[in-house]
Design an enzyme around this catalytic site. Sequence first.
Site, short mmCIF file in Angstrom:
data_model
loop_
_atom_site.label_atom_id
_atom_site.label_comp_id
_atom_site.label_asym_id
_atom_site.label_seq_id
_atom_site.Cartn_x
_atom_site.Cartn_y
_atom_site.Cartn_z
N ASP A 1 36.01 9.33 -6.34
CA ASP A 1 35.71 10.52 -6.72
C ASP A 1 35.14 10.23 -8.09
O ASP A 1 33.98 10.56 -8.50
CB ASP A 1 36.65 11.85 -6.82
CG ASP A 1 36.08 13.07 -6.95
OD1 ASP A 1 34.99 13.02 -7.35
OD2 ASP A 1 37.14 14.12 -7.10
N ASP B 1 30.65 9.36 -8.90
CA ASP B 1 30.04 10.31 -10.12
C ASP B 1 29.45 9.40 -11.27
O ASP B 1 28.64 9.63 -11.61
CB ASP B 1 31.12 11.31 -10.52
CG ASP B 1 30.97 12.58 -9.82
OD1 ASP B 1 30.51 12.29 -8.68
OD2 ASP B 1 31.47 13.54 -10.15
N LYS C 1 44.52 0.14 -8.17
CA LYS C 1 45.15 -0.46 -9.42
C LYS C 1 46.40 -1.02 -8.73
O LYS C 1 47.55 -0.52 -9.17
CB LYS C 1 45.36 0.96 -9.90
CG LYS C 1 44.41 1.36 -11.00
CD LYS C 1 43.98 0.37 -12.12
CE LYS C 1 44.85 0.87 -13.21
NZ LYS C 1 44.60 -0.28 -14.32
N ASP D 1 39.88 0.74 -13.15
CA ASP D 1 39.40 1.07 -14.42
C ASP D 1 38.19 -0.12 -14.89
O ASP D 1 37.39 0.31 -15.58
CB ASP D 1 40.44 0.94 -15.37
CG ASP D 1 41.56 -0.22 -15.18
OD1 ASP D 1 41.30 -1.04 -14.28
OD2 ASP D 1 42.37 -0.31 -16.20
#
Length: 367
Positions: free
Chosen positions: A249, A253, A192, A225
């Site tokens: 993380d 997932d 980011k 994002d």
Amino acid sequence: MSNPSLLILAGDGIGAEVMTEVRKVIDWVGTNKGLTFDVSEDLVGGAAYDAHGTPLHDDTMAKAQEVDAVLLGAVGGPAYDDLDFSVKPERGLLRLRKEMDLFANLRPAQCFDALADFSSLKRDIVSGLDIMIVRELTSGSYFGEPRGIHIEDNQRVGINTQRYTEAEIDRVARSAFELARRRGNKVCSMEKANVMESGILWRDVVTELHAADYADVELSHMYADNGAMQLVRAPKQFDVILTDNLFGDILSDCAAMLTGSLGMLPSASLGAPMANGRPKALYEPVHGSAPDIAGQGKANPSACILSFAMALRYSFDQGDLATQLEAAVEKVLADGTRTGDLMQASDGTPATTTEMGDAVIAELAAF
């Protein structure tokens, strides 16, 4: 030369059941491929807490530092929910990662064709998917200081610090670039940089390293994002995704669910080379301890078996054997032998954990 060494930490819940099937594969490899391992076993997580009052005994930690690779099953369960945070089962796993300095977490997201319809996305989006997420594992907001919950102006304030050094970024980026050279030769680095100084440094270091040592690898950058959105929009655009601890993380997932089942996903956590040239290494399935099905023979051992395949590839330079093992798992699925997590209600009787493991061994023998 001495045999390569493995430390097995089955852990909690279904960990022992799936690891039993891995032991069968290890024994088969020794008998049929001449690759014999010196295997030791110990406790981690809730099992270690029950025995020693700690989720990882110092002696076990010392063993982990000495072996060529650690294979871990799963940790945790509701019986330990009320323990102090410092002795929860998960702290044993975190200690292994931290003290072994396992800075590069490799999370493959591969969708076997036989399971494409189990994904929440359309078949044409996920069929043939084969990406690798390289997540920095020992720094960032999970370990940065200061941290904690404090009282300021008569109210609680929670603090976690996102902190990275150039060296920490450089070493995990090197892992990603080296891995890409063995795959599709593309790295997409996600951070980011638009709102976080740590993201600016991350992008700068990755860009500088690429120019200096890895100009032959295609490099792109993406805000994390947007990366999450792209993973569910067009995941096959990626080959290797490089990212930090927190974003890794989350993104790994997200990618895991593209494949149809957490029960199919292995992982590797790698550190610096030891004196023998092998990296410090811990291999584990992504799935948890699944206490609701523990001891019932329902657990899918595929992710744990595939974690051993990763060990063959990354710790023991046995890429061809790893490919055979992965192909054996895929053939078993294609032939219809599946545990309950990979079946629809109308598909018939699911295979047991033992039957799934035996089927993989039978396919291996057919090569």
